[in-house]
Design a protein around this motif. Sequence first.
Motif, PDB file in Angstrom:
ATOM      1  N   VAL A 200       0.843  -1.195   0.000  1.00 27.53           N
ATOM      2  CA  VAL A 200       0.000   0.000   0.000  1.00 27.53           C
ATOM      3  C   VAL A 200       0.880   1.247   0.000  1.00 27.53           C
ATOM      4  O   VAL A 200       1.837   1.343   0.752  1.00 27.53           O
ATOM      5  N   ASP A 201       0.591   2.157  -0.923  1.00 28.54           N
ATOM      6  CA  ASP A 201       1.301   3.436  -0.967  1.00 28.54           C
ATOM      7  C   ASP A 201       0.314   4.491  -1.488  1.00 28.54           C
ATOM      8  O   ASP A 201      -0.861   4.181  -1.663  1.00 28.54           O
ATOM      9  N   PRO A 202       0.758   5.732  -1.718  1.00 26.88           N
ATOM     10  CA  PRO A 202      -0.234   6.763  -2.105  1.00 26.88           C
ATOM     11  C   PRO A 202      -1.062   6.417  -3.339  1.00 26.88           C
ATOM     12  O   PRO A 202      -2.161   6.942  -3.513  1.00 26.88           O
ATOM     13  N   SER A 203      -0.562   5.549  -4.206  1.00 28.42           N
ATOM     14  CA  SER A 203      -1.364   5.230  -5.389  1.00 28.42           C
ATOM     15  C   SER A 203      -1.768   3.751  -5.485  1.00 28.42           C
ATOM     16  O   SER A 203      -2.360   3.349  -6.475  1.00 28.42           O
ATOM     17  N   HIS A 204      -1.481   2.960  -4.468  1.00 29.19           N
ATOM     18  CA  HIS A 204      -1.897   1.545  -4.488  1.00 29.19           C
ATOM     19  C   HIS A 204      -2.609   1.153  -3.202  1.00 29.19           C
ATOM     20  O   HIS A 204      -2.145   1.455  -2.110  1.00 29.19           O
ATOM     21  N   VAL A 273       0.623  10.811  -7.500  1.00 31.29           N
ATOM     22  CA  VAL A 273      -0.485  10.064  -8.092  1.00 31.29           C
ATOM     23  C   VAL A 273      -0.107   9.512  -9.469  1.00 31.29           C
ATOM     24  O   VAL A 273      -0.416   8.377  -9.810  1.00 31.29           O
ATOM     25  N   CYS A 274       0.571  10.319 -10.278  1.00 30.51           N
ATOM     26  CA  CYS A 274       0.935   9.850 -11.624  1.00 30.51           C
ATOM     27  C   CYS A 274       2.354   9.286 -11.628  1.00 30.51           C
ATOM     28  O   CYS A 274       2.938   9.069 -12.688  1.00 30.51           O
ATOM     29  N   LYS A 275       2.863   9.013 -10.439  1.00 33.59           N
ATOM     30  CA  LYS A 275       4.229   8.517 -10.287  1.00 33.59           C
ATOM     31  C   LYS A 275       5.196   9.400 -11.059  1.00 33.59           C
ATOM     32  O   LYS A 275       6.114   8.924 -11.733  1.00 33.59           O
ATOM     33  N   HIS A 276       4.958  10.681 -11.040  1.00 35.67           N
ATOM     34  CA  HIS A 276       5.823  11.701 -11.656  1.00 35.67           C
ATOM     35  C   HIS A 276       5.977  11.549 -13.162  1.00 35.67           C
ATOM     36  O   HIS A 276       6.964  12.002 -13.733  1.00 35.67           O
ATOM     37  N   SER A 277       4.962  10.917 -13.800  1.00 32.56           N
ATOM     38  CA  SER A 277       5.053  10.765 -15.248  1.00 32.56           C
ATOM     39  C   SER A 277       4.167  11.774 -15.963  1.00 32.56           C
ATOM     40  O   SER A 277       4.294  11.983 -17.168  1.00 32.56           O
ATOM     41  N   GLY A 278       3.236  12.389 -15.241  1.00 27.69           N
ATOM     42  CA  GLY A 278       2.310  13.329 -15.878  1.00 27.69           C
ATOM     43  C   GLY A 278       1.071  12.656 -16.461  1.00 27.69           C
ATOM     44  O   GLY A 278       0.119  13.326 -16.843  1.00 27.69           O
ATOM     45  N   ASP A 323      -4.730  13.245  -3.415  1.00 21.75           N
ATOM     46  CA  ASP A 323      -3.357  12.843  -3.716  1.00 21.75           C
ATOM     47  C   ASP A 323      -2.913  11.581  -2.982  1.00 21.75           C
ATOM     48  O   ASP A 323      -1.758  11.187  -3.078  1.00 21.75           O
ATOM     49  N   ASP A 324      -3.825  10.944  -2.242  1.00 30.26           N
ATOM     50  CA  ASP A 324      -3.434   9.703  -1.573  1.00 30.26           C
ATOM     51  C   ASP A 324      -4.637   8.758  -1.542  1.00 30.26           C
ATOM     52  O   ASP A 324      -5.661   9.064  -0.938  1.00 30.26           O
ATOM     53  N   ILE A 325      -4.467   7.614  -2.180  1.00 37.06           N
ATOM     54  CA  ILE A 325      -5.572   6.645  -2.336  1.00 37.06           C
ATOM     55  C   ILE A 325      -6.100   6.171  -0.988  1.00 37.06           C
ATOM     56  O   ILE A 325      -7.261   5.779  -0.849  1.00 37.06           O
ATOM     57  N   ARG A 326      -5.230   6.246   0.039  1.00 37.42           N
ATOM     58  CA  ARG A 326      -5.610   5.705   1.349  1.00 37.42           C
ATOM     59  C   ARG A 326      -6.722   6.490   2.038  1.00 37.42           C
ATOM     60  O   ARG A 326      -7.399   5.982   2.916  1.00 37.42           O
ATOM     61  N   TRP A 327      -6.929   7.735   1.609  1.00 35.05           N
ATOM     62  CA  TRP A 327      -8.047   8.510   2.174  1.00 35.05           C
ATOM     63  C   TRP A 327      -9.386   7.821   1.912  1.00 35.05           C
ATOM     64  O   TRP A 327     -10.295   7.873   2.743  1.00 35.05           O
TER      65      TRP A 327
END
Length: 339
Positions: A200-204, A273-278, A323-327
């Motif tokens: 689990v991380d900000p986007s998973h 969120v976009c893993k810095h890819s945009g 900005d964080d999926i965990r919310w």
Amino acid sequence: MIPEIEALASKTIERIAAAENPEALETVRVEVLGRKGSLADFGKLMGKLSAEDRVSAGKALNSAKTSLEAAYEIKKTAFESAALNERLQNEWLDLTIPPTGILPGSLHPLTQIQNEIESLFFSLGFAILDGPEVETEFYNFDALNIPPDHPARDMQDTFWLEGGHLLRTHTSPVQIRGMQRLGPPLRMIAPGRVFRNEEVDPSHEHTFYQLEGMMVDRDVSVANLLYFMKTLLSGIFKRDVTVRLRPGFFPFVEPGFELDIQCMVCGGSGCPVCKHSGWVELLPCGLTHPNVLRAGGIDPDQYGGFAFGLGLTRLVMMRYLIDDIRWLQSGDLRFLKQF
Ligand code: PHE
């Protein structure tokens, strides 16, 4: 004996007056007025007096008893009302304070977006289907053209259960169930919860939401797919969304695509969120593989189809700039009250 009785009475009156608390008062009562107290002792001595003396001593004893009992009652009542006053001082309600208000419930942002997409697709003739969260290997993998030794099984970290069951890793098994139930031609969507054994991380998250879509008809093409995807995105975002289409591999579609949208949290400049890819992968899709149609009991020579798997959780994050999926599953009212 009378002077002794009077002396005891006046001394006891003083002791009652001086008692500082109910316990001290009780001690005086027991010592003087109690069954084994001083007054009772005088009573026992009465029998030894002459008849004459006994009458006057009895009177003195009775009047001492009456006045001491009265003094005791007055003091006791005083203690009781002091205790009551103290409680009233400490325990009170200000009935003039305005009420804090009843917290009205609200729909979770995921539910809101799901409802919107459901009514959009419903108006386009799509059935809304539901499928089990505990699936069999057959529906989650085999029927979707993912055989046991296929490397694509490793693409999804699966929570395995006993007896060949698993927590579904995507909503795609509902494609098969939908084809079996509805038969061709068909249009269906299937929103639901899916599970992956991920860090689990900000986007998973290990638990998130997808919305599966499928259309089966004669002569279904990539043009049909794109039309519905564009209708979907403009319906959701109600503004222009920058998208890009990349080839993507999923065993159940051929050709397969990844539809990415430009990250709305950072506007494309890069963020967690976009893993810095945009860009954010939002919508994998493609034309249904013939083996999948067959598994659903549909003849691929007669019918074709398209399918897509919308990441509902990602979509909510994009729309509300979370900005964080965990919310989303935190249950935190400070978060939820904003929707
Ligand atoms: N089931 C795929 C996933 O979860 C998404 C997908 C659905 C891809 C439909 C293509 C078509 O990753």
